[in-house]
Enzyme design. Structure first.
Site, PDB file in Angstrom:
ATOM      1  CB  SER A  22      -0.865   0.095   1.236  1.00 21.01           C
ATOM      2  OG  SER A  22      -0.053   0.183   2.641  1.00 21.01           O
ATOM      3  N   GLY A  23       2.238   1.187   0.273  1.00 21.91           N
ATOM      4  CA  GLY A  23       3.098   2.317   0.453  1.00 21.91           C
ATOM      5  C   GLY A  23       3.133   2.881   1.738  1.00 21.91           C
ATOM      6  CG  ASP A  26       1.873  -1.864   9.199  1.00 15.63           C
ATOM      7  OD1 ASP A  26       2.808  -1.995  10.022  1.00 15.63           O
ATOM      8  OD2 ASP A  26       0.741  -1.240   9.438  1.00 15.63           O
ATOM      9  CB  SER A  27       2.382  -3.554   2.883  1.00 16.75           C
ATOM     10  OG  SER A  27       2.455  -2.110   2.292  1.00 16.75           O
ATOM     11  CG  LEU A  46      -4.413  -3.618  -5.620  1.00 20.18           C
ATOM     12  CD1 LEU A  46      -5.748  -4.109  -4.913  1.00 20.18           C
ATOM     13  CD2 LEU A  46      -4.077  -4.171  -6.856  1.00 20.18           C
ATOM     14  CB  CYS A 114     -11.824  -2.379   0.481  1.00 13.71           C
ATOM     15  SG  CYS A 114     -10.127  -2.436  -0.567  1.00 13.71           S
ATOM     16  N   GLY A 138       0.137  -6.637   4.950  1.00 15.35           N
ATOM     17  CA  GLY A 138       0.581  -6.141   6.309  1.00 15.35           C
ATOM     18  C   GLY A 138      -0.626  -6.126   7.460  1.00 15.35           C
ATOM     19  CB  CYS A 210      -8.278   4.642   1.702  1.00 16.73           C
ATOM     20  SG  CYS A 210      -9.125   3.697   0.608  1.00 16.73           S
TER      21      CYS A 210
END
Length: 398
Positions: A22-23, A26-27, A46, A114, A138, A210
Site C-alpha cells: 500500500s506504500g 507495514d506492507s 493497487l 475492499c 501487512g 482511504c
C-alpha cells in the site's frame, strides 16, 4: 517435505510470494522481511481511486504518493513492482455500495468490502496468475494450520488488531494468504523498517476511510447519491417532531453531538428511517441492545453453523472495531443467525459488523461473523420504535 517460515513446502528461494504493498510501513516491512528470508518476492500496488485529492494527503492509501512510496521501497529491496489500475473495480465493489448503504440508513464498513472483493478476491487471483504460492499482506492478524486448512487468530498486538475487518475472508482465501506481522508489535515493525533502511519507516499510518478526503464521507455520498441530503424531520422515539435535518447522511446510530435540536435532555440517534427521511432520536436507554440479527454470515468454525445446538454456542463478539470481544451466545435457526450479547451494547448500527471469537485473549480464534441487519432494543424502546415506524407506514399508504 519440510515447511518454510510461511508454512509452505520447499525452500524459501523456491517460493514466490506476492506482497500487497500500500506504500505504508507495514506492507513495506512484510516485503523486506520476506526478501531478507530469501523468498522470491513480487510487490503489487493497487491504484484504487482518483488520487487527485490524496496525492499529498497524510494518512491516505493506495493513491498518489503512496504508490510512489511503494515503488521506491520495492526498488530499494530489489524486487519487481507492479501497479494495477483497479479504480473502476473499486468504484463498483466498494464506493457505490458504501454510498447505497448510507442512503438506506446503514453505517457501512468499506474496509470489509475492499478486503472481501478487491484485495482478497481480485488481487488474490492476480497473485495466482503471477505464479505465486501465497499472497502476503501487512494486516495485523495471525493464521496457522488447522487440520487440512488454516484458521485466523487475533494478533499479538491487540491495539492493532485488524481481525474485525477481515471476518469475511473465505476459507479458500485464508489458505492462500499469509500475515507475517501477526506475531509482532507495531513498535518492532517500525524498528525493522529502520533496520532495513526503508524510506517509509517513520511514515504516518493511514487514517479514516482511504477514499474520503479529510474524513468527510458525507461530501462523497451527497455527490454520488444526492437524495442522501434530502431534508426531513427529527422525531423523538415517543412520536414528537423536534425539528428538521439536512439529510440522513449526516447522522449515524449512537450519535449525540450535532443532532441539531435542543430540548434540555441528552438525545441520541436511535434509528434512521431512510424511507421517510426521518432521524429518530431518544434517550441513551433507547440504544441498549442485547440481540443482533446477522446477514451475509461468513462462518469459519469447524462445525457447520446449521449444526449448532439449540442452546447456541458460547462465543465472544465484537460489534465495534475499537471494543474488545465480549461474552455472547451465537444461535442459528430457520435460516436466521443472531447473537445474544450477554452484557448488552449501546448504539449498534445496521451495516456494521459483528465478529465472533473463541475468547477475549490475543490468541483467540476468529470464527467469522456477519453484517448487522437489525437489532432488538430493550422491550419498551423496541415497542415505541415499532409503533412509530408502523404509523409512518400507515401515513405513507394513506
Amino acid at each position: 517435505m519440510s515447511l518454510n517460515s510461511l508454512d509452505l513446502p520447499g525452500k524459501s528461494e523456491d517460493t514466490r510470494v506476492v506482497v500487497a504493498m500500500s506504500g505504508g510501513v507495514d506492507s513495506s516491512v512484510v516485503a523486506g522481511i520476506l526478501k531478507r528470508e530469501g523468498y522470491d518476492v513480487v510487490g503489487v500496488t493497487l491504484q484504487l481511486y482518483d488520487h487527485g485529492a490524496a496525492v499529498h494527503r497524510a494518512g491516505s492509501c493506495c493513491a498518489g504518493q503512496d504508490i510512489e512510496d511503494a515503488r521506491r521501497v520495492s526498488e530499494s529491496l530489489g524486487i519487481p513492482h507492479y501497479v494495477l489500475d483497479y479504480e473502476a473495480r473499486f468504484r463498483e465493489a466498494v464506493i457505490d455500495p458504501f454510498a447505497n448503504s448510507y442512503v438506506s440508513g446503514e453505517t457501512p464498513i468499506p474496509c470489509v468490502s475492499c478486503n472481501q472483493t478487491v484485495k482478497f478476491a481480485d488481487l488474490l487471483q492476480t497473485a495466482r496468475d503471477l505464479g505465486a504460492d501465497a499472497l502476503a499482506t501487512g494486516h495485523y492478524i495471525r493464521s496457522r494450520a488447522n487440520g487440512a486448512h488454516r484458521a485466523l487468530y487475533r494478533p499479538v498486538d491487540t491495539d492493532r488488531d485488524q481481525s474485525y475487518f477481515l471476518f469475511a475472508t473465505t476459507q479458500e482465501q485464508i489458505d492462500y494468504l499469509r500475515f507475517p506481522l501477526g506475531h509482532l508489535p507495531k513498535a518492532q515493525v517500525r524498528e525493522i523498517a529502520e533496520e532495513l533502511g526503508l524510506t517509509v519507516a517513520k511514515k504516518q499510518d493511514s487514517q479514516d476511510i482511504c477514499f474520503v478526503p479529510q474524513g468527510k464521507y458525507s461530501d462523497i455520498i451527497s455527490r454520488l447519491k444526492p437524495e442522501a441530503a434530502n431534508p426531513g424531520d427529527i422525531v423523538h422515539i415517543d412520536g414528537r417532531t423536534l425539528g428538521r435535518h439536512d439529510g440522513i447522511v449526516h447522522y449515524t446510530v449512537g450519535q449525540r453531538r450535532g443532532i441539531g435540536v435542543a430540548t434540555g435532555e441528552a438525545l441520541y440517534v436511535v434509528h434512521l428511517d431512510a424511507a421517510n427521511a426521518r432521524v429518530i432520536v431518544g434517550p441513551r436507554e433507547a440504544l441498549e441492545t442485547h440481540k443482533v440479527f446477522l446477514r451475509d454470515v461468513n462462518w469459519l468454525g469447524d462445525t457447520p453453523i446449521a449444526d449448532l445446538p439449540k442452546s447456541g454456542m458460547e462465543v465472544f463478539a465484537k460489534v465495534r472495531s475499537t471494543r474488545p470481544p465480549r461474552p455472547a451466545v451465537l444461535r442459528h435457526a430457520d435460516g436466521q443467525t443472531w447473537v445474544e450479547l450477554v452484557d448488552g451494547e449501546s448504539g449498534i448500527a445496521p451495516g456494521q459488523a459483528c465478529v465472533l471469537y473463541s475468547d477475549d485473549s490475543n490468541a483467540a480464534r476468529v470464527f467469522g461473523g456477519g453484517f448487522i441487519g437489525r437489532s432488538e432494543r430493550e422491550p419498551q424502546a423496541e415497542e415505541m420504535l415499532r409503533r412509530l415506524m408502523a404509523n409512518a407506514d400507515k401515513a405513507s399508504a394513506a
